[in-house]
Write a protein that holds these residues in place. Structure first.
Motif, PDB file in Angstrom:
ATOM      1  N   VAL A  23      -8.926  -4.730  -1.778  1.00  0.00           N
ATOM      2  CA  VAL A  23      -9.320  -4.520  -3.169  1.00  0.00           C
ATOM      3  C   VAL A  23      -8.042  -4.353  -3.971  1.00  0.00           C
ATOM      4  CG1 VAL A  23     -10.544  -3.006  -4.782  1.00  0.00           C
ATOM      5  CG2 VAL A  23     -11.434  -3.314  -2.460  1.00  0.00           C
ATOM      6  N   GLU A  24      -7.993  -4.962  -5.156  1.00  0.00           N
ATOM      7  CA  GLU A  24      -6.847  -4.759  -6.033  1.00  0.00           C
ATOM      8  C   GLU A  24      -7.330  -4.680  -7.474  1.00  0.00           C
ATOM      9  OE1 GLU A  24      -3.923  -3.253  -6.818  1.00  0.00           O
ATOM     10  OE2 GLU A  24      -3.373  -4.170  -4.916  1.00  0.00           O
ATOM     11  N   VAL A  25      -6.556  -3.978  -8.281  1.00  0.00           N
ATOM     12  CA  VAL A  25      -6.882  -3.796  -9.691  1.00  0.00           C
ATOM     13  C   VAL A  25      -6.240  -4.914 -10.504  1.00  0.00           C
ATOM     14  CG1 VAL A  25      -6.704  -2.234 -11.669  1.00  0.00           C
ATOM     15  CG2 VAL A  25      -7.018  -1.303  -9.369  1.00  0.00           C
ATOM     16  N   LEU A  26      -7.062  -5.687 -11.197  1.00  0.00           N
ATOM     17  CA  LEU A  26      -6.650  -6.722 -12.153  1.00  0.00           C
ATOM     18  C   LEU A  26      -5.919  -7.924 -11.562  1.00  0.00           C
ATOM     19  CD1 LEU A  26      -5.386  -4.432 -15.051  1.00  0.00           C
ATOM     20  CD2 LEU A  26      -7.619  -5.522 -14.853  1.00  0.00           C
ATOM     21  N   THR A  27      -5.752  -7.983 -10.256  1.00  0.00           N
ATOM     22  CA  THR A  27      -5.020  -9.098  -9.661  1.00  0.00           C
ATOM     23  C   THR A  27      -5.463  -9.319  -8.218  1.00  0.00           C
ATOM     24  OG1 THR A  27      -2.806 -10.017  -9.319  1.00  0.00           O
ATOM     25  CG2 THR A  27      -3.086  -7.689  -8.840  1.00  0.00           C
ATOM     26  N   VAL A  28      -5.116 -10.465  -7.682  1.00  0.00           N
ATOM     27  CA  VAL A  28      -5.436 -10.786  -6.296  1.00  0.00           C
ATOM     28  C   VAL A  28      -4.661  -9.831  -5.380  1.00  0.00           C
ATOM     29  CG1 VAL A  28      -5.227 -12.576  -4.522  1.00  0.00           C
ATOM     30  CG2 VAL A  28      -5.891 -13.199  -6.852  1.00  0.00           C
ATOM     31  N   PRO A  29      -5.310  -9.280  -4.357  1.00  0.00           N
ATOM     32  CA  PRO A  29      -4.597  -8.381  -3.443  1.00  0.00           C
ATOM     33  C   PRO A  29      -3.514  -9.119  -2.653  1.00  0.00           C
ATOM     34  CG  PRO A  29      -6.965  -8.504  -2.902  1.00  0.00           C
ATOM     35  CD  PRO A  29      -6.717  -9.421  -4.042  1.00  0.00           C
ATOM     36  N   ILE A  30      -2.380  -8.453  -2.512  1.00  0.00           N
ATOM     37  CA  ILE A  30      -1.237  -9.014  -1.795  1.00  0.00           C
ATOM     38  C   ILE A  30      -1.098  -8.315  -0.445  1.00  0.00           C
ATOM     39  CG2 ILE A  30       1.275  -9.374  -1.830  1.00  0.00           C
ATOM     40  CD1 ILE A  30      -0.213 -10.996  -3.956  1.00  0.00           C
ATOM     41  N   ASN A  31      -0.900  -9.096   0.594  1.00  0.00           N
ATOM     42  CA  ASN A  31      -0.653  -8.572   1.928  1.00  0.00           C
ATOM     43  C   ASN A  31       0.800  -8.094   1.978  1.00  0.00           C
ATOM     44  OD1 ASN A  31      -0.022  -8.245   4.660  1.00  0.00           O
ATOM     45  ND2 ASN A  31      -1.418  -9.874   5.291  1.00  0.00           N
ATOM     46  N   ALA A  32       0.991  -6.789   2.142  1.00  0.00           N
ATOM     47  CA  ALA A  32       2.346  -6.225   2.136  1.00  0.00           C
ATOM     48  C   ALA A  32       3.198  -6.785   3.275  1.00  0.00           C
ATOM     49  CB  ALA A  32       2.276  -4.703   2.230  1.00  0.00           C
ATOM     50  N   ALA A  33       2.576  -7.155   4.379  1.00  0.00           N
ATOM     51  CA  ALA A  33       3.323  -7.664   5.533  1.00  0.00           C
ATOM     52  C   ALA A  33       3.904  -9.055   5.282  1.00  0.00           C
ATOM     53  CB  ALA A  33       2.419  -7.697   6.773  1.00  0.00           C
ATOM     54  N   THR A  34       3.198  -9.868   4.493  1.00  0.00           N
ATOM     55  CA  THR A  34       3.651 -11.243   4.264  1.00  0.00           C
ATOM     56  C   THR A  34       4.135 -11.499   2.843  1.00  0.00           C
ATOM     57  OG1 THR A  34       1.464 -12.028   3.598  1.00  0.00           O
ATOM     58  CG2 THR A  34       1.981 -12.091   5.965  1.00  0.00           C
ATOM     59  N   GLY A  35       3.755 -10.621   1.918  1.00  0.00           N
ATOM     60  CA  GLY A  35       4.097 -10.837   0.513  1.00  0.00           C
ATOM     61  C   GLY A  35       3.255 -11.920  -0.139  1.00  0.00           C
ATOM     62  N   LYS A  36       2.222 -12.386   0.562  1.00  0.00           N
ATOM     63  CA  LYS A  36       1.354 -13.448   0.041  1.00  0.00           C
ATOM     64  C   LYS A  36      -0.038 -12.891  -0.229  1.00  0.00           C
ATOM     65  CE  LYS A  36       3.857 -16.950   2.542  1.00  0.00           C
ATOM     66  NZ  LYS A  36       4.137 -18.214   2.007  1.00  0.00           N
ATOM     67  N   PRO A  37      -0.789 -13.557  -1.101  1.00  0.00           N
ATOM     68  CA  PRO A  37      -2.156 -13.093  -1.372  1.00  0.00           C
ATOM     69  C   PRO A  37      -3.028 -13.126  -0.122  1.00  0.00           C
ATOM     70  CG  PRO A  37      -1.466 -14.688  -3.021  1.00  0.00           C
ATOM     71  CD  PRO A  37      -0.417 -14.698  -1.944  1.00  0.00           C
TER      72      PRO A  37
END
Length: 155
Positions: A23-37
């Motif tokens: 879940v993310e606020v106002l934007t697509v959630p980003i995977n912290a491990a890869t830096g990609k959505p």
């Protein structure tokens, strides 16, 4: 006064817990491990109204009504070229999200899943289903629910 930020953080956390998806606020959630959505399914959370006026002459702004829109997103499976989001997947995720307003099966008071906001209690929750949307250009299908939370300072 009940600040909006902690409410948003708590709603985001609750939705992630009940859906088991990002879940993310106002934007697509980003995977912290890869830096990609993250690929769908996921939930986009939009803060809407936050009313702190309780309509009394002695209003101390100790209450608030916060409204959020949760957009449950289905999309193509990255491992399957040419795949598309499905209504079934979007509704499945929305069904999980509806647990935000679930009551205990044994009839106990309160809600099944806590909404933990420091210094604040949530005494009522509502879900208003807005419906589904789709964008055939990007194969995305989403289902929208607006949640309303009635809050009081826990003083």
């Amino acid at each position: 006064m009940i600040a909006r930020g902690p409410v948003t953080d708590a709603v985001k956390s609750l939705l992630a817990t009940v859906t088991g998806k990002p879940v993310e606020v106002l934007t697509v959630p980003i995977n912290a491990a890869t830096g990609k959505p993250f690929p769908p399914p996921y939930t986009l959370l939009y803060p809407l109204d936050h009313d702190t006026d309780d309509q009394t002459m002695g209003d101390q702004h100790s209450t608030a009504i916060s409204v959020y829109q949760a957009t449950f997103v289905s999309g193509p499976d990255p491992s399957k070229p040419g795949s598309r989001g499905t209504d079934t997947q979007a509704q499945w995720l929305a069904d999980k999200g509806r647990a935000v307003v679930a009551r205990a099966a044994n009839g106990a008071p309160g809600y099944l899943h806590p909404l933990t906001i420091p210094g604040t209690t949530c005494y009522r929750r509502q879900a208003n289903e807005v419906g589904a949307t789709s964008d055939p250009n990007d194969a995305i299908i989403s289902y929208v629910i607006r949640f309303r939370f009635y809050l009081d300072s826990a003083a």
